[in-house]
Scaffold this active site. Structure first.
Site, PDB file in Angstrom:
ATOM      1  N   PRO A 207       0.838  -1.201   0.000  1.00  0.00           N
ATOM      2  CA  PRO A 207       0.000   0.000   0.000  1.00  0.00           C
ATOM      3  C   PRO A 207       0.875   1.255   0.000  1.00  0.00           C
ATOM      4  O   PRO A 207       1.889   1.311   0.698  1.00  0.00           O
ATOM      5  CB  PRO A 207      -0.799  -0.117   1.307  1.00  0.00           C
ATOM      6  CG  PRO A 207      -0.750  -1.566   1.660  1.00  0.00           C
ATOM      7  CD  PRO A 207       0.580  -2.054   1.181  1.00  0.00           C
ATOM      8  N   HIS A 208       0.462   2.239  -0.773  1.00  0.00           N
ATOM      9  CA  HIS A 208       1.239   3.483  -0.875  1.00  0.00           C
ATOM     10  C   HIS A 208       1.342   4.174   0.479  1.00  0.00           C
ATOM     11  O   HIS A 208       2.285   4.931   0.726  1.00  0.00           O
ATOM     12  CB  HIS A 208       0.575   4.413  -1.892  1.00  0.00           C
ATOM     13  CG  HIS A 208       1.493   5.446  -2.474  1.00  0.00           C
ATOM     14  ND1 HIS A 208       2.595   5.940  -1.800  1.00  0.00           N
ATOM     15  CD2 HIS A 208       1.485   6.098  -3.667  1.00  0.00           C
ATOM     16  CE1 HIS A 208       3.207   6.846  -2.545  1.00  0.00           C
ATOM     17  NE2 HIS A 208       2.558   6.951  -3.682  1.00  0.00           N
TER      18      HIS A 208
END
Length: 545
Positions: A207-208
């Site tokens: 996930p960013h």
């Protein structure tokens, strides 16, 4: 902003309008911005004894938290997949680095947290690891791998984009929906390795909200040091419990509160914001021919581009050539291509350049410390309708450099962070400084991350005595005499990489990602553009041949 159904676009439209009105009222009433605590909720800990780490302020912004990021590295040697996996697990045993083995959770109030198991097991592993063995097939003989981007000597070229190679980036059972991470007890980090007879592809997905490009680079350096037997070189991980930006841009930050940001009075509000959103929604709904491709810009073409720009700047500045970086040149060149497209006629423009806060904020970061979080904001170049229609690449490049100088020093970065806190809290987006009729060109430049250096595992990562590695060594020796325009790599160092977002709702447009350059100055760029823009770029590159 993501591509979403029209109904939800309307809801977002109304929400942003309400938020802009609320933000304006707060400013009129003089409401201060206080430092937000990174609180975590014990009631939302499904395992009870997990270590709960906060997800920091920028990491919580909707534009970041809804994205999944992937980096895939290509090596011309056969790497030992098991050794890479073991090295990654060993890294997570170093204090602080176990954050990488956490699980992303959304609490009842929507706030994200990272839940790290006190001890890992087969049922709760540190990393989602997968290995595809194609060791009986050379890359050039594989149906898909044979299409991987590769340098074309001194000739620029357009090649296949990231999404065509998804099967090399991540396992097939990993969804591209961020909610998968929130609702399942799955590790944030996925390591997917594909082994060929004469090469290896190493894919990392997460996930960013875990970190940005510079943080990823530090992670890769730490991992490669462990694989090389240099664990003592791993830098301490900072900011796992407390946001290093906790006070930046708040009412506790005097530099931020005692003056205005350079573009403060140009924030997009009210009718202009409504108009901008409506135009964007219409564009997303009616113009879906966005294509992702790679652009190879060899050193020879970069020299040609720079010569033309500097000659023009010299004429316009009394014989003096102002400094513009390679990043300025590529961004300006790409923006000029985008703004020359038919869909961009008769409108103003803004160019958003993502910049890194590390090293820009004085007295904020620990010396030599590594931060796995998003520490990014946009530097904005504003072009009027007339400028968007007539500005040359040289003029745009100079404007980009001016914006970076004016907007990214210590004080201005803090004031931009003050504005960003309002935008993130109310709208979940980066601050916007645009007119009602503006279109946006976005660019992120990963050159400073030096990914090819960071992901250099060295010869220790190679399978000992592998026939493919012996052949790769012979190929490198021959290449030294036949391909002077290509950078020659050492064993265990990647020859190329690609990076992209994978979220099912993510559909960037008019966006460029500069990967960086190799040792002889060849650049790779990934772009999300319309068909007509790709046609213009192809014509431009053809004219150079």
């Amino acid at each position: 902003m993501a591509t979403i159904p029209l109904f939800f676009s309307l809801i977002l439209f109304l929400r942003l309008y309400h938020a802009s009105r609320l933000e304006k009222r707060k400013e009129v009433e003089g409401e201060g911005i206080v430092a937000a605590e990174d609180l975590v909720s014990e009631n939302d800990n499904p395992q009870g004894d997990d270590e709960v780490l906060p997800v920091h302020f920028i990491d919580q912004a909707a534009i970041v938290r809804t994205s999944i990021i992937n980096y895939t590295f290509r090596y011309n040697e056969v790497l030992d997949a098991a050794k890479l996996h073991r090295g990654l697990l060993q890294l997570l045993k170093i204090p602080g680095w176990n954050k990488l083995g956490g699980r992303l959770r959304a609490t009842k109030n929507g706030k994200l947290e990272i839940h790290v198991p006190r001890s890992f097991s087969k049922t709760r592993p540190e990393v989602k690891f997968s290995h595809v063995d194609c060791s009986d097939t050379e890359i050039e003989s594989h149906g898909l791998a044979s299409q991987l981007p590769r340098p074309t000597g001194s000739t620029p070229s357009i090649q296949e984009g990231c999404h065509a190679f998804r099967s090399f980036a991540l396992p097939t059972d990993l969804p591209n929906n961020i909610e998968h991470y929130w609702k399942n007890d799955q590790p944030m980090l996925s390591l997917h390795i594909t082994s060929f007879a004469n090469g290896t592809l190493v894919g990392l997905t997460f996930p960013h909200s875990l970190t940005d490009a510079m943080g990823t680079s530090e992670f890769l350096k730490a991992w490669s040091n462990v694989v090389a037997g240099k664990s003592s070189f791993v830098k301490p991980l900072q900011g796992t419990q407390v946001d290093v930006l906790g006070d930046v841009g708040t009412n506790l930050d005097k530099k931020a509160s005692q003056g205005e940001f350079f573009l403060e009075d140009q924030q997009t509000r009210g009718f202009s914001l409504l108009s901008f959103i409506a135009r964007y929604m219409w564009d997303v709904k009616t113009r879906r021919s966005i294509r992702t491709k790679h652009i190879y810009l060899p050193a020879k073409y970069m020299s040609h581009l720079r010569q033309g720009v500097e000659e023009e700047l010299k004429r316009q500045n009394g014989g003096v050539v102002p400094f513009v970086s390679d990043g300025d040149l590529i961004t300006a060149w790409g923006a000029r291509m985008v703004m020359s497209s038919s869909t961009w006629k008769n409108c103003s423009a803004v160019i958003c350049n993502v910049f890194d806060l590390r090293g820009r904020l004085k007295g904020t970061f620990a010396r030599g410390g590594t931060y796995l979080q998003n520490l990014i904001l946009p530097a904005t170049t504003v072009l009027s309708k007339e400028e968007a229609a007539t500005a040359t690449t040289a003029q745009i490049a100079l404007g980009l450099r001016k914006a970076i100088v004016e907007q990214t020093d210590d004080v201005q970065s803090r004031r931009l962070m003050r504005i960003a806190r309002r935008w993130f809290s109310s709208m979940g987006s980066m601050p916007l400084f645009a007119k009602w009729d503006s279109r946006v060109v976005a660019c992120t430049n990963w050159t400073k991350a030096k990914f090819l250096d960071a992901a250099d595992f060295g010869p220790n990562a190679l399978i000992a005595g592998g026939a493919g590695n012996q052949k790769s060594s012979s190929t490198r020796k021959a290449a030294r005499h036949t391909e002077p325009t290509q950078a020659q790599t050492q064993p265990g160092r990647p020859v190329m990489y690609w990076g992209t977002t994978l979220s099912v709702t993510d559909n960037p447009r008019d966006t460029f990602v500069i990967y960086g350059k190799d040792k002889v100055g060849n650049y790779w760029v990934h772009a999300y553009l319309r068909e007509e823009t790709w046609s213009l770029i192809q014509k431009e590159l053809d004219s150079f041949r």
